[in-house]
Write a protein that holds these residues in place. Structure first.
Motif, mmCIF file in Angstrom:
data_model
loop_
_atom_site.group_PDB
_atom_site.id
_atom_site.type_symbol
_atom_site.label_atom_id
_atom_site.label_comp_id
_atom_site.label_asym_id
_atom_site.label_seq_id
_atom_site.Cartn_x
_atom_site.Cartn_y
_atom_site.Cartn_z
ATOM 1 N N SER A 1 0.836 -1.205 0.000
ATOM 2 C CA SER A 1 0.000 0.000 0.000
ATOM 3 C C SER A 1 0.871 1.255 0.000
ATOM 4 O O SER A 1 0.582 2.228 -0.703
ATOM 5 N N TYR A 2 1.956 1.227 0.779
ATOM 6 C CA TYR A 2 2.873 2.360 0.825
ATOM 7 C C TYR A 2 3.528 2.570 -0.537
ATOM 8 O O TYR A 2 3.648 3.710 -0.999
ATOM 9 N N GLN A 3 3.952 1.493 -1.182
ATOM 10 C CA GLN A 3 4.559 1.611 -2.508
ATOM 11 C C GLN A 3 3.576 2.210 -3.509
ATOM 12 O O GLN A 3 3.943 3.072 -4.313
ATOM 13 N N GLU A 4 2.330 1.768 -3.466
ATOM 14 C CA GLU A 4 1.323 2.327 -4.367
ATOM 15 C C GLU A 4 1.103 3.800 -4.077
ATOM 16 O O GLU A 4 0.939 4.614 -4.988
ATOM 17 N N SER A 5 1.114 4.163 -2.792
ATOM 18 C CA SER A 5 0.930 5.562 -2.408
ATOM 19 C C SER A 5 2.080 6.431 -2.918
ATOM 20 O O SER A 5 1.854 7.529 -3.430
ATOM 21 N N VAL A 6 3.308 5.939 -2.785
ATOM 22 C CA VAL A 6 4.470 6.698 -3.266
ATOM 23 C C VAL A 6 4.423 6.847 -4.778
ATOM 24 O O VAL A 6 4.650 7.931 -5.320
ATOM 25 N N THR A 7 4.103 5.756 -5.468
ATOM 26 C CA THR A 7 4.011 5.809 -6.928
ATOM 27 C C THR A 7 2.938 6.799 -7.367
ATOM 28 O O THR A 7 3.147 7.618 -8.264
ATOM 29 N N SER A 8 1.795 6.760 -6.709
ATOM 30 C CA SER A 8 0.697 7.675 -7.037
ATOM 31 C C SER A 8 1.097 9.118 -6.769
ATOM 32 O O SER A 8 0.814 10.015 -7.565
ATOM 33 N N HIS A 9 1.792 9.346 -5.637
ATOM 34 C CA HIS A 9 2.209 10.709 -5.290
ATOM 35 C C HIS A 9 3.142 11.289 -6.344
ATOM 36 O O HIS A 9 2.957 12.416 -6.802
ATOM 37 N N PHE A 10 4.155 10.506 -6.733
ATOM 38 C CA PHE A 10 5.130 11.041 -7.675
ATOM 39 C C PHE A 10 4.573 11.151 -9.090
ATOM 40 O O PHE A 10 4.955 12.054 -9.836
ATOM 41 N N SER A 11 3.664 10.284 -9.471
ATOM 42 C CA SER A 11 3.059 10.447 -10.791
ATOM 43 C C SER A 11 2.176 11.694 -10.807
ATOM 44 O O SER A 11 2.157 12.441 -11.789
ATOM 45 N N HIS A 12 1.467 11.958 -9.698
ATOM 46 C CA HIS A 12 0.649 13.177 -9.613
ATOM 47 C C HIS A 12 1.552 14.417 -9.590
ATOM 48 O O HIS A 12 1.243 15.425 -10.233
ATOM 49 N N SER A 13 2.685 14.333 -8.867
ATOM 50 C CA SER A 13 3.632 15.457 -8.836
ATOM 51 C C SER A 13 4.192 15.736 -10.226
ATOM 52 O O SER A 13 4.316 16.893 -10.632
#
Length: 148
Positions: A46-58
């Motif tokens: 879940s943390y990995q998905e959150s980080v991936t989502s954050h940086f793609s949104h950034s």
């Protein structure tokens, strides 16, 4: 003598129950550890998905900002050429020529403030402590001033 047989069977039953309980407890510990490991693995994924989502949104936001900057620059450049282009102004004095195209090379941009020579900074000195003091006293600009 029969009572000895009954006592022996009861003792064997107690020992068998005790061994079964120990085996069952170790099995439950293994199951508890497996469930804990599974929970931790789920949190990690879940943390990995959150980080991936954050940086793609950034990245998407930075791209939007870049496109908006490009549009503003092109708008200002177009406006400067349309509004300031007249025959009365010399080409060097015309504000329309101040805008560099986005395709301009790095050398055509003005120098950054940090890349100037240090000749302008040489006459600058750090502030001095002019407060009257004894030779052994620490001045007001000393790091340990006021600490006892």
């Amino acid at each position: 003598m029969e009572w000895l047989l009954y006592i022996g069977l009861i003792a064997i039953g107690f020992i068998g129950g005790y061994v079964f309980q120990i085996y069952r407890n170790s099995d439950s510990r293994v199951r508890d550890l497996e469930s804990h490991l599974h929970d931790l693995q789920g949190k990690y994924e879940s943390y990995q998905e959150s980080v991936t989502s954050h940086f793609s949104h950034s990245a998407q936001l930075v791209n939007n900002l870049t496109n908006a900057y490009r549009e503003v620059h092109e708008h200002l450049q177009k406006g400067a050429h349309e509004l300031c282009a007249d025959n009365k102004r010399h080409t060097s004095n015309n504000p329309a020529t101040a805008f560099l195209g986005l395709e301009a090379t790095k050398e055509s941009f003005p120098q950054a403030a940090g890349s100037y020579e240090n000749k302008f900074l040489e006459p600058l000195e750090p502030p001095r402590d002019y407060a009257p003091k004894n030779a052994n006293d620490k001045g007001m600009l000393d790091e340990e001033y006021g600490f006892k």
